[in-house]
Scaffold this active site. Structure first.
Site, PDB file in Angstrom:
ATOM      1  N   GLU A   1      55.502  61.495  41.572  1.00 42.17           N
ATOM      2  CA  GLU A   1      55.991  60.687  40.464  1.00 42.17           C
ATOM      3  C   GLU A   1      54.989  60.727  39.312  1.00 42.17           C
ATOM      4  O   GLU A   1      53.823  60.367  39.491  1.00 42.17           O
ATOM      5  CB  GLU A   1      56.207  59.233  40.897  1.00 42.17           C
ATOM      6  CG  GLU A   1      57.301  59.068  41.946  1.00 42.17           C
ATOM      7  CD  GLU A   1      57.428  57.637  42.427  1.00 42.17           C
ATOM      8  OE1 GLU A   1      58.434  56.985  42.106  1.00 42.17           O
ATOM      9  OE2 GLU A   1      56.498  57.168  43.122  1.00 42.17           O
TER      10      GLU A   1
ATOM     11  N   GLU B   1      60.672  58.742  52.810  1.00 38.70           N
ATOM     12  CA  GLU B   1      60.550  59.297  51.459  1.00 38.70           C
ATOM     13  C   GLU B   1      59.201  59.995  51.302  1.00 38.70           C
ATOM     14  O   GLU B   1      58.199  59.570  51.876  1.00 38.70           O
ATOM     15  CB  GLU B   1      60.663  58.152  50.445  1.00 38.70           C
ATOM     16  CG  GLU B   1      60.692  58.558  49.003  1.00 38.70           C
ATOM     17  CD  GLU B   1      60.988  57.365  48.092  1.00 38.70           C
ATOM     18  OE1 GLU B   1      60.646  57.442  46.897  1.00 38.70           O
ATOM     19  OE2 GLU B   1      61.544  56.349  48.576  1.00 38.70           O
TER      20      GLU B   1
END
Length: 248
Positions: A126, A122
């Protein structure tokens, strides 16, 4: 406009990667390209159920919503889309306006994992709604994270649109905000290697308050996306505001 390049450099081919270069300005929502998450959640930490009703395309942009609405075992509904194809090394870019609110997470990331019979890899941007003056960067390699870095977003990530990009290569990842390099990872043990899908999501939590802040709901809530793009290695920049247009 949705533009897809049929090119690509064989020299940079990556096992498992099926996606080609593209730019999506969300004049429409191409459901042959995007998969809309609907009817489940990602675990006990998530206080909302993914719902296609929280994914809206209008006026040349995409909105992912979050609202108080009982769905399954959750009291809230939230929005997420993901590519059907997997993408490898290259440049990933989004122009977005994050949501506001403690306990919320506006995310742009690439991901692959157990549901696709792959290790958990990943790469993240964010924006945590408790403090939208910054964005968190992170990578996971075979399920191991701990590579968080907080970077300031001038003017606030929720006040206007900002451009976020990462350039992923086998030997480094470069992160950019509004065209400026803000972080670089060169430790190859912290760089994923598996081709991944591209995700955009808005979700909340009641339990991860030490990270995302105590959950506080105040409608309306949405994450707005003006454009998302991927450019394969060796290809030219695809639109004037691309970070690739500014690099040597």
């Amino acid at each position: 406009m949705f533009a897809v390049s049929i090119g690509g450099s064989p020299a940079f081919a990556q096992q498992g990667a099926t996606g080609k270069s593209f730019v999506d300005n969300f004049d429409t929502l191409d459901k042959s390209f995007w998969y809309i998450s609907d009817g489940w959640n990602n675990g006990d930490h998530q206080n909302c159920t993914w719902s296609k009703g929280e994914v809206h395309q209008a006026d040349g942009s995409l909105e992912l919503g979050f609202e108080k609405k009982k769905l399954g075992a959750r009291d809230y509904a939230c929005g997420e889309i993901q590519t059907k194809a997997r993408f490898g090394y290259g440049t990933y870019e989004i122009r977005m306006q994050a949501a506001t609110g403690s306990g919320l997470n506006s995310a742009f990331f690439s991901y692959i994992g157990e549901t696709d019979n792959k290790p958990h890899d990943e790469i993240d941007f964010e924006v945590l709604g408790k403090n939208t003056d910054e964005v968190q960067l992170n990578q996971y390699v075979s399920g191991t994270g701990g590579n968080e870095k907080l970077v300031a977003v001038a003017g606030g990530a929720d006040k206007s649109y900002h451009d976020y990009a990462f350039i992923w290569a086998a030997d480094r990842i470069r992160y950019f905000i509004d065209g400026k390099l803000v972080h670089e990872v060169t430790d190859t043990s912290k760089i994923p290697s598996n081709a991944q899908k591209i995700f955009m999501s808005l979700w909340g939590t009641d339990t991860l308050s030490s990270w995302m802040g105590p959950f506080a709901y105040e409608a309306p809530i949405s994450m707005k996306i003006d454009r998302v793009a991927f450019t394969a290695p060796g290809e030219d920049c695809q639109f004037p505001d691309s970070v690739l247009c500014t690099l040597d």
